[in-house]
Design a protein around this motif. Structure first.
Motif, PDB file in Angstrom:
ATOM      1  N   GLN B  10      -9.401 -13.861  53.536  1.00  0.00           N
ATOM      2  CA  GLN B  10      -8.359 -14.800  53.929  1.00  0.00           C
ATOM      3  C   GLN B  10      -7.677 -15.434  52.722  1.00  0.00           C
ATOM      4  OE1 GLN B  10      -9.290 -17.013  57.338  1.00  0.00           O
ATOM      5  NE2 GLN B  10      -7.778 -18.580  56.929  1.00  0.00           N
ATOM      6  N   HIS B  28       8.396 -10.759  61.189  1.00  0.00           N
ATOM      7  CA  HIS B  28       7.378 -10.980  62.206  1.00  0.00           C
ATOM      8  C   HIS B  28       6.055 -10.424  61.727  1.00  0.00           C
ATOM      9  CE1 HIS B  28       8.170  -6.807  63.299  1.00  0.00           C
ATOM     10  NE2 HIS B  28       9.443  -7.125  63.550  1.00  0.00           N
ATOM     11  N   TYR B  52      -3.083 -13.140  62.807  1.00  0.00           N
ATOM     12  CA  TYR B  52      -2.415 -14.188  63.602  1.00  0.00           C
ATOM     13  C   TYR B  52      -3.063 -15.559  63.440  1.00  0.00           C
ATOM     14  CZ  TYR B  52       0.744 -10.675  65.055  1.00  0.00           C
ATOM     15  OH  TYR B  52       1.703  -9.722  65.000  1.00  0.00           O
ATOM     16  N   PRO B  53      -4.403 -15.647  63.475  1.00  0.00           N
ATOM     17  CA  PRO B  53      -4.979 -16.957  63.176  1.00  0.00           C
ATOM     18  C   PRO B  53      -4.512 -17.461  61.819  1.00  0.00           C
ATOM     19  CG  PRO B  53      -6.672 -15.497  64.026  1.00  0.00           C
ATOM     20  CD  PRO B  53      -5.441 -14.674  63.856  1.00  0.00           C
ATOM     21  N   LEU B  55      -1.701 -16.763  60.232  1.00  0.00           N
ATOM     22  CA  LEU B  55      -0.295 -17.171  60.305  1.00  0.00           C
ATOM     23  C   LEU B  55      -0.175 -18.563  60.946  1.00  0.00           C
ATOM     24  CD1 LEU B  55       1.540 -13.887  61.337  1.00  0.00           C
ATOM     25  CD2 LEU B  55       1.772 -15.146  59.173  1.00  0.00           C
ATOM     26  N   HIS B  56      -0.961 -18.773  62.009  1.00  0.00           N
ATOM     27  CA  HIS B  56      -0.884 -20.066  62.699  1.00  0.00           C
ATOM     28  C   HIS B  56      -1.414 -21.192  61.831  1.00  0.00           C
ATOM     29  CE1 HIS B  56       0.304 -19.145  66.983  1.00  0.00           C
ATOM     30  NE2 HIS B  56       0.444 -17.998  66.328  1.00  0.00           N
ATOM     31  N   ARG B  57      -2.477 -20.871  61.104  1.00  0.00           N
ATOM     32  CA  ARG B  57      -3.020 -21.890  60.210  1.00  0.00           C
ATOM     33  C   ARG B  57      -1.999 -22.277  59.152  1.00  0.00           C
ATOM     34  NH1 ARG B  57      -7.565 -22.951  55.758  1.00  0.00           N
ATOM     35  NH2 ARG B  57      -5.823 -23.176  54.339  1.00  0.00           N
ATOM     36  N   GLN B  60       0.571 -24.450  60.480  1.00  0.00           N
ATOM     37  CA  GLN B  60       0.087 -25.815  60.624  1.00  0.00           C
ATOM     38  C   GLN B  60       0.076 -26.559  59.315  1.00  0.00           C
ATOM     39  OE1 GLN B  60      -3.649 -26.706  62.448  1.00  0.00           O
ATOM     40  NE2 GLN B  60      -3.121 -25.416  64.157  1.00  0.00           N
ATOM     41  N   TRP B  63       3.254 -24.462  55.505  1.00  0.00           N
ATOM     42  CA  TRP B  63       3.726 -23.481  54.522  1.00  0.00           C
ATOM     43  C   TRP B  63       4.730 -22.520  55.147  1.00  0.00           C
ATOM     44  CZ3 TRP B  63      -1.987 -22.215  52.878  1.00  0.00           C
ATOM     45  CH2 TRP B  63      -2.518 -23.354  52.240  1.00  0.00           C
ATOM     46  N   TRP B  68      11.094 -17.831  67.468  1.00  0.00           N
ATOM     47  CA  TRP B  68      11.223 -16.617  68.268  1.00  0.00           C
ATOM     48  C   TRP B  68      12.585 -15.991  68.046  1.00  0.00           C
ATOM     49  CZ3 TRP B  68       7.554 -14.027  70.888  1.00  0.00           C
ATOM     50  CH2 TRP B  68       6.333 -14.696  71.084  1.00  0.00           C
ATOM     51  N   LYS B  78       7.987 -13.163  67.117  1.00  0.00           N
ATOM     52  CA  LYS B  78       7.992 -14.450  66.419  1.00  0.00           C
ATOM     53  C   LYS B  78       8.214 -14.179  64.941  1.00  0.00           C
ATOM     54  CE  LYS B  78       5.471 -18.737  67.151  1.00  0.00           C
ATOM     55  NZ  LYS B  78       4.151 -19.248  67.505  1.00  0.00           N
ATOM     56  N   TYR B  80       8.471 -15.388  61.014  1.00  0.00           N
ATOM     57  CA  TYR B  80       7.941 -16.429  60.114  1.00  0.00           C
ATOM     58  C   TYR B  80       8.786 -16.529  58.869  1.00  0.00           C
ATOM     59  CZ  TYR B  80       3.876 -16.435  63.111  1.00  0.00           C
ATOM     60  OH  TYR B  80       3.064 -16.549  64.184  1.00  0.00           O
ATOM     61  N   GLN B  89       2.780 -23.580  47.280  1.00  0.00           N
ATOM     62  CA  GLN B  89       1.440 -23.066  47.494  1.00  0.00           C
ATOM     63  C   GLN B  89       1.312 -21.660  46.900  1.00  0.00           C
ATOM     64  OE1 GLN B  89      -0.977 -24.809  48.535  1.00  0.00           O
ATOM     65  NE2 GLN B  89      -2.474 -23.148  48.514  1.00  0.00           N
ATOM     66  N   GLU B  95      -1.377 -18.424  40.598  1.00  0.00           N
ATOM     67  CA  GLU B  95      -2.029 -18.828  39.361  1.00  0.00           C
ATOM     68  C   GLU B  95      -3.544 -18.636  39.483  1.00  0.00           C
ATOM     69  OE1 GLU B  95      -1.023 -22.849  38.133  1.00  0.00           O
ATOM     70  OE2 GLU B  95      -2.850 -22.773  36.901  1.00  0.00           O
TER      71      GLU B  95
END
Lengths: 892, 111
Positions: B10, B28, B52-53, B55-57, B60, B63, B68, B78, B80, B89, B95
């Motif tokens: 991750q 997407h 997907y988790p 991307l959602h994190r 939130q 970043w 849609w 969807k 991004y 970030q 870095e």
């Protein structure tokens, strides 16, 4: 995504799920398309796409979890982490939580009293529907004939009642034991919707002319006098010497409709005739003692009710005209309109008196809380320095600035929440203490101070606000940490250290400034109280006993009352240890007053107020007993009888205003009588000017009449007794002597000194509390100052070490540190002085003999703060001066 | 915060996603997967489900922003977009990645 947004997600749970499913379906479809394009059969492609993706349900769940519970999860984590962080710094946590608990608690305490006195609705059925009948410009007091006329004619209320406060003596003679009671009309309890806890309540059938004597006990009285024994019902209780049959007990939470008072007993209005007999006020058209409250019939608006009253008014007024009133008064009586006002919060005579004092206290404790906030913010900043490494590690591990800020805000809110919980406990105790401090002995204020949702809401609001106030700046700064520099520098980075330092200094300057405002305010209030307490009242209160007597129960006919009173005075005068004694209708600063209009030929009044003077009918010896100097002429004596020519003694202020000469003995003046003026009254003496109504009085004119001429038929008389020894030792012999004349005479005994002190209850309470909170403010500011200086010295160890190594003397180092403190304190004092000049004007009405901008107080307060500031810096300065340069430099 | 076993990836996944979106603009999820795979010449393969988790994190954390939209094939997807915070970030992640790589390389070379 904002918290709100997440919460929204929470609520539309289903919508989120489908959205995530949609997003994943799209992914699968695209993957399948690609696989088909590379030559796979559609069916197989679908399966392969699913296989590669893994469990759709599991991944969907994980994604959804992120959206829904992520924040809740984080919050719990944050709180747990915050707890751990606080546990590692118990000293910091204790100081912070205690100062917050004190600040929040004090605010909650004052607010609960304001809530109970000003904001809260009566604890009855639908208080918001209740309407008070008002006459003319806000008059809520009615005569019984007016009440009966309204009751019999109105058709707008489904229930309406009248009530008046009174008190009853539980003894039949000797020293009185008084209890507050309410006289209530028949529909009182039915209209309010109160329930009995035992027996039954007073109902309509109890209230008719010639009714029997029945009484309802309050739950409190029932427990204190009958140990809550159900057998009390049906028993008889003596009220002012008359037997009343106890019919029931009312709910203890119910305290009538007068906020601040708590009747112990309720009796039907009609029993007033039983108690007062020939003096009954039930048919008196100018005895105003009843409040009228009604619950309107459903659907009626206030405008409709007032319109109906306008129609009924002429009839009501004509039926109740006080025929003996002078023309002016009658015109007013006829023209007064009836209105209605919301009565949800009940009536209160104490509300206005105390509310002002409470608002001042609210401002004071608000300032204390602000100072506490500054203090905690400062502590947090100091801690931030210690925690720079921790923050740096977290940033290096990928924590965002917002994430760190949120963690720190959570810690701040946790601090303020713990403070709030302790604060509520403190407030429950503090609000009771406050009411006790504000209550005068003779008119104790009784308030329901229970914690209700409004108080909780207030405390939560205050706690949140405080948490954000002191937590935001440290949180904002924490995110700016540069991980590499922080890790390397071991928390000695000069750049950040310096700005944190400037921030800390600014906070201490703010603390000093706010403290100065508080000390100046406290100084003014304490100074005013001291002046009030030591001001010369014009008489000597020490050693004077006040005996308030009432001969009502002796049933003495009017023409014999003067003689009975004389007999009582003479009996007291004969007692050993009594230097002198006298009788009067009014006692100084005792709460009751009497004034009238006067005229002389040489005086032209500029206004009606100019013609007014205070009145006090007294016996001979009054001036000797109170030690009021007779400046000219004589005291009253046996020459002044009901039938002799009218005479008076006036005070110096009266002489100056009405006669323009200091000793107008032998001259005459007239008193207002009906529409005109009385026969000429001769001035036989002039006495020194004294306080009459309150210790704040300026020199005001007073006229003394002989009791024999002005109130020979009075039932009540105050006896002033000056003893040779201690005053209280005279009480038993006086009680005995009076009982020897007639055992049915009741007495209320106090001392003149206590009476004066009680009149200063509010100024004294405010002075004490402002002093207390001023001291707390100074203490908090001292902690802040000490913290900043200790930190400065620690931070500059190297520099100071170099200085000492290069030959700087100790005194120079001390001067350097103290110089910095002086700069902070002086900056704070300057800001605070400017602030206090603007703020202290708010307490003007509580000041006596001082201006809100009193320069002495300001200078004195500034000096105190500077001294305290230097004391706070002494320890760090010493530490700097005695620094071992070798050790300090080796640490480098 | 619950961490899952495949979080090993991750850390780098975030870097890769941010970099992709920063270089290519709004995309997407599927396109992100394909892009990473293609550019890395199939060396890196994004575990599709865990994307997907992540991307959602990242959304939130502020970043990314999600919206849609419709693809060329007229499918709803969807999209991004990287935000300014995401770009910052990205710099940080790049870095620390460089540091990690240098460190690991050195250890491999000299240990």
């Amino acid at each position: 995504m904002s918290w709100l947004g997440r919460l929204w997600n929470h609520l539309r749970d289903g919508a989120v799920s489908t959205e995530i499913t949609r997003e994943m379906r799209f992914h699968l479809a695209e993957r399948a398309d690609d696989l088909v394009a590379s030559g796979m059969a559609p069916d197989a492609a679908q399966r392969e796409a699913r296989r590669r993706f893994g469990s759709l349900a599991y991944q969907g769940e994980r994604t959804r979890e992120r959206d829904l519970f992520g924040w809740l999860d984080t919050l719990i984590g944050d709180v747990r982490y915050a707890f751990r962080a606080l546990r590692t710094a118990p000293a910091f946590a204790t100081v912070a939580i205690l100062s917050l608990a004190l600040g929040i608690g004090a605010n909650t305490a004052v607010f609960s009293v304001i809530n109970a006195l000003v904001l809260r609705s009566l604890p009855v059925n639908h208080p918001e529907e209740l309407l008070a009948v008002v006459r003319g410009e806000g008059g809520t007091i009615f005569t019984n004939p007016l009440w009966e006329a309204i009751r019999d004619r109105q058709d707008v209320f489904s229930g309406v009642f009248a009530t008046g406060m009174t008190n009853f003596n539980l003894t039949t003679g000797g020293e009185a034991r008084r209890v507050d009671a309410s006289m209530v009309s028949g529909d009182y309890f039915a209209t309010l919707g109160v329930r009995p806890v035992a027996g039954r309540l007073i109902a309509r059938a109890d209230d008719y002319r010639g009714c029997p004597a029945v009484a309802l006990l309050s739950e409190g009285f029932w427990s204190s006098h009958y140990s809550a024994d159900p057998g009390a019902i049906g028993k008889s209780i003596l009220l002012d010497g008359h037997p009343f049959n106890i019919i029931g007990v009312s709910d203890g939470r119910f305290f009538g409709v007068s906020v601040g008072q708590r009747p112990q007993l309720f009796v039907p209005l009609c029993t007033e005739k039983i108690i007062r007999g020939a003096n009954s006020q039930l048919d008196e058209r100018s005895s105003w003692f009843l409040e009228i409250v009604g619950r309107p019939k459903p659907g009626l608006t206030r405008a409709q009710i007032e319109a109906r009253f306008a129609t009924l008014a002429p009839d009501i007024i004509e039926a109740t005209i006080p025929s003996h009133w002078p023309g002016e008064g009658l015109k007013y009586y006829r023209s007064a309109k009836f209105r209605v006002d919301g009565a949800a919060r009940g009536f209160s005579f104490v509300r206005d008196t105390y509310a002002k004092a409470l608002y001042v206290l609210m401002a004071i404790v608000g300032l204390v809380l602000l100072i506490a906030c500054a203090n905690v913010a400062n502590l947090l900043l100091a801690r931030a320095t210690v925690r720079r490494r921790e923050m740096a590690v977290r940033v290096a591990l990928g924590a965002g600035r917002a994430r760190l800020a949120r963690q720190l805000i959570t810690e701040s809110l946790l601090l303020s929440s713990i403070g709030a919980v302790l604060g509520i406990a403190f407030a429950v105790w503090g609000s009771r203490l406050l009411v006790r401090l504000l209550s005068r002995g003779d008119e104790g204020v009784s308030l329901d101070l229970g914690v209700d949702p409004r108080i909780l809401l207030f405390t939560i609001g205050v706690a949140t606000l405080t948490g954000l106030l002191f937590g935001l700046v440290p949180a904002w700064r924490a995110g700016r940490v540069d991980p590499q520099a922080a890790m390397k520098a071991q928390g000695r980075g000069v750049a950040e250290g310096h700005s944190r330092f400037a921030m800390g200094k600014a906070l201490v300057v703010a603390q000093v400034a706010l403290s100065l405002v508080l000390i100046v305010g406290a100084g003014l209030l304490i100074g005013s109280w001291r002046k009030l307490a030591t001001v010369d009242p014009g008489f000597r209160s020490e050693g004077v006993l006040l005996v308030q007597s009432d001969i009502r129960n002796t049933n003495t006919p009017p023409e014999l009352r003067l003689a009975l009173h004389q007999q009582m005075i003479d009996a007291v005068r004969r007692l050993p240890g009594v230097q002198s004694a006298s009788g009067s209708q009014i006692t100084p600063v005792g709460g009751s007053t009497w004034n009238d209009e006067f005229r002389t030929d040489s005086f032209t009044a500029k206004s009606d107020k100019d013609r007014m003077a205070w009145v006090n009918p007294v016996s001979d010896g009054y001036f000797r007993t109170l030690d009021i100097p007779i400046l000219a002429g004589r005291d009253f004596d046996t020459r002044d009888t009901p039938t002799s020519s009218k005479v008076a003694i006036i005070n110096e202020a009266m002489a100056k205003r009405f006669f323009a000469t200091p000793a107008p003995v032998g001259q005459h003046f007239q008193k207002q009588q009906g529409d005109g003026w009385s026969e000429p009254i001769e001035v036989v003496g002039v006495v020194g000017t004294t306080k009459y109504r309150s210790m704040r009085d300026s020199a005001q004119p007073i006229v003394y009449f002989p009791r024999a001429q002005e109130s020979p038929k009075a039932q009540e008389m105050a006896i002033e007794v000056r003893g040779t020894g201690g005053t209280t030792s005279l009480v038993p012999s006086i009680t005995k002597a009076i009982a020897g004349i007639n055992p049915n005479i009741t007495l209320d005994i106090t001392t003149l000194e206590r009476q004066l002190a009680e009149s200063l209850t509010i100024p004294r309470a405010i002075a004490m509390l402002s002093g207390f909170f001023g001291a707390i403010a100074v203490l908090l500011a001292t902690i802040g100052l000490y913290g900043v200086m200790a930190y400065t010295v620690a931070r500059r160890r190297n520099e100071i070490g170099v200085r000492i190594a290069l030959g700087a003397e100790q005194s120079r180092v001390v001067r350097m540190v103290l110089g910095e403190v002086a700069a902070i304190v002086i900056a704070g004092v300057v800001v605070g002085a400017a602030l206090s000049l603007g703020v202290t004007r708010l307490v003007t009405s509580f000041l006596y003999g001082m201006k809100p901008t009193d320069p002495g107080t300001l200078v004195w307060s500034a000096v105190v703060l500077v001294l305290v500031g230097l004391a706070a810096a002494a320890l760090p300065a010493r530490r700097a001066a005695t620094l071992d340069p070798v050790a300090a430099l080796r640490e480098e | 915060m619950a961490r899952h076993k495949n979080d090993i990836l991750q850390g780098t996944l975030v870097l890769l996603v941010l970099k992709t979106l920063d270089a290519r603009g709004p995309m997407h999820g599927y396109a992100i997967t394909s892009h990473i795979q293609r550019v890395s010449s199939d060396l890196l393969r994004v575990e599709e489900g865990s994307l997907y988790p992540a991307l959602h994190r990242m959304t939130q954390d502020g970043w990314l922003e999600a919206e849609w939209g419709t693809t060329e094939k007229n499918r709803e997807a969807k999209f991004y977009t990287i935000t300014t915070a995401g770009q910052k970030q990205l710099a940080l992640e790049e870095e620390s990645w460089t540091r990690l790589r240098t460190g690991v390389t050195r250890v491999l070379r000299y240990a």
